[in-house]
Design a protein around this motif. Structure first.
Motif, short mmCIF file in Angstrom:
data_model
loop_
_atom_site.label_atom_id
_atom_site.label_comp_id
_atom_site.label_asym_id
_atom_site.label_seq_id
_atom_site.Cartn_x
_atom_site.Cartn_y
_atom_site.Cartn_z
N ARG A 219 0.96 -1.09 -0.02
CA ARG A 219 0.09 0.03 -0.09
C ARG A 219 0.92 1.23 -0.05
O ARG A 219 1.98 1.13 0.54
N PRO A 220 0.36 2.51 -0.73
CA PRO A 220 1.07 3.62 -0.67
C PRO A 220 1.65 3.91 0.93
O PRO A 220 2.61 4.69 0.84
N ASP A 221 0.53 3.88 1.82
CA ASP A 221 0.92 4.27 3.08
C ASP A 221 1.97 3.34 3.80
O ASP A 221 2.74 3.93 4.73
N GLU A 222 2.21 2.38 3.39
CA GLU A 222 3.23 1.39 3.79
C GLU A 222 4.59 1.88 3.42
O GLU A 222 5.88 1.72 4.04
N LEU A 223 4.49 2.15 2.08
CA LEU A 223 5.78 2.92 1.48
C LEU A 223 6.12 4.40 2.32
O LEU A 223 7.46 4.59 2.48
N ALA A 224 5.19 5.20 2.32
CA ALA A 224 5.24 6.32 3.15
C ALA A 224 6.16 6.14 4.39
O ALA A 224 6.63 7.03 4.80
N GLU A 225 5.58 5.13 5.42
CA GLU A 225 5.96 4.85 6.60
C GLU A 225 7.59 4.73 6.57
O GLU A 225 8.38 5.22 7.13
N ALA A 226 8.04 4.08 5.52
CA ALA A 226 9.55 3.59 5.43
C ALA A 226 10.29 4.92 4.64
O ALA A 226 11.47 5.02 5.43
N ILE A 227 9.67 5.59 4.03
CA ILE A 227 10.26 7.06 3.60
C ILE A 227 10.49 7.85 4.90
O ILE A 227 11.40 8.53 4.95
N LEU A 228 9.34 8.26 5.35
CA LEU A 228 9.70 8.73 6.86
C LEU A 228 10.47 8.42 7.67
O LEU A 228 11.21 9.36 8.37
N PHE A 229 10.78 7.12 7.92
CA PHE A 229 11.73 6.79 8.82
C PHE A 229 12.93 7.36 8.13
O PHE A 229 13.85 7.67 9.15
N MET A 230 13.35 6.85 6.96
CA MET A 230 14.64 7.30 6.36
C MET A 230 14.85 8.96 6.42
O MET A 230 15.97 9.26 6.68
N LEU A 231 13.82 9.62 6.44
CA LEU A 231 14.11 11.08 6.44
C LEU A 231 14.10 11.55 7.75
O LEU A 231 14.79 12.72 7.93
N SER A 232 13.60 10.64 9.01
CA SER A 232 13.59 11.21 10.34
C SER A 232 15.10 10.97 10.97
O SER A 232 15.82 10.20 10.37
N ASP A 233 14.99 11.78 12.01
CA ASP A 233 16.64 11.47 12.91
C ASP A 233 16.64 10.25 13.40
O ASP A 233 17.38 9.83 13.90
#
Length: 257
Positions: A219-233
């Motif tokens: 799902r797009p939201d599952e990808l988004a969560e991974a992307i936000l993790f990589m973006l985050s501290d």
């Protein structure tokens, strides 16, 4: 990670649909000022309305990322307006489906223009701003086609492979400047383009899904969560990484039953 991105500024290319929109929505929900770009104004308007309905801060810019001047200008304008750029997600993509014997040079060049050239242009502009502030995070959206061969997708696969290697080089160059650069490698994801493919070739789509170890598309939201993790501290010591988020497809060695 509620509120993780308060006061931060993010640009997402191809942010009006699919993975890009899911990422923009999640970033805005968690406090970021989000700027999304895309080619189709109607999709941008819908995305803006969706994000604002949830109380998120969003701006939209209509452009084709293959237009290097427009892409650079958007990033520079964002930095001038907000005084910073914390995050860049290179999500815009182009794909042409044809065997090499029928693939045109124009199609090859278009896929590289969007999937590789535009990432170089945006990364170069973003890294200038991020280096000046001493910190930043860039996530490039690649594909399992960039690490595994897929017939009839030569230009898309080659350009995504180039993107993955470019990510590693950018990470090496940005490391001492506080800039982290990573890639996410999606497999099959339930987006509008996937739905169109399913409608055209339901049998092929069903077999493709069945070949995923987890037995479903993402799902797009599952990808988004991974992307936000990589973006985050939370990922502060991760750079130069290409992370598959694909239900296990990249790890699979095909063995006939």
């Amino acid at each position: 990670m509620t509120g993780t991105f308060e006061g931060q500024v993010a640009i997402i290319t191809g942010g009006s649909d699919g993975i890009g929109l899911a990422t923009a929505t999640l970033l805005a929900r968690r406090g970021a000022q989000v700027i999304i770009c895309g080619r189709r104004q109607a999709l941008l308007d819908n995305a803006r309305a969706q994000i604002m309905t949830e109380g998120g801060a969003v701006e939209t810019v209509q452009l084709d990322v293959a237009d290097d001047r427009a892409l650079t200008a958007m990033i520079e304008t964002t930095v001038q307006k907000y005084g910073r750029l914390d995050m860049l997600v290179n999500n815009a993509m182009s794909t042409h489906y044809a065997p090499i014997s029928k693939l045109t040079l124009d199609h090859w060049r278009k896929d590289f223009a969007v999937n590789a050239d535009a990432v170089f242009i945006s990364t170069k502009a973003a890294m200038r701003a991020m280096a000046a502030q001493g910190k930043g995070s860039i996530v490039n959206i690649a594909s399992t086609c960039g690490i595994r061969a897929a017939t009839n997708m030569a230009s898309y696969s080659a350009s995504k492979a180039a993107l993955i290697h470019f990510t590693a080089v950018a990470a090496m160059e940005g490391g001492r400047q506080g800039i982290r650069v990573n890639a996410i490698i999606p497999g099959q994801v339930q987006t509008s383009s996937t739905e169109e493919f399913t409608a055209r070739a339901p049998d092929v789509a069903a077999r493709t899904t069945d070949a995923i170890p987890m037995g479903r598309g993402g799902r797009p939201d599952e990808l988004a969560e991974a992307i936000l993790f990589m973006l985050s501290d939370a990922a502060s010591y991760i750079t130069g990484t290409a992370l598959p988020v694909d239900g296990g497809k990249a790890a699979q060695l095909y063995m006939p039953s």
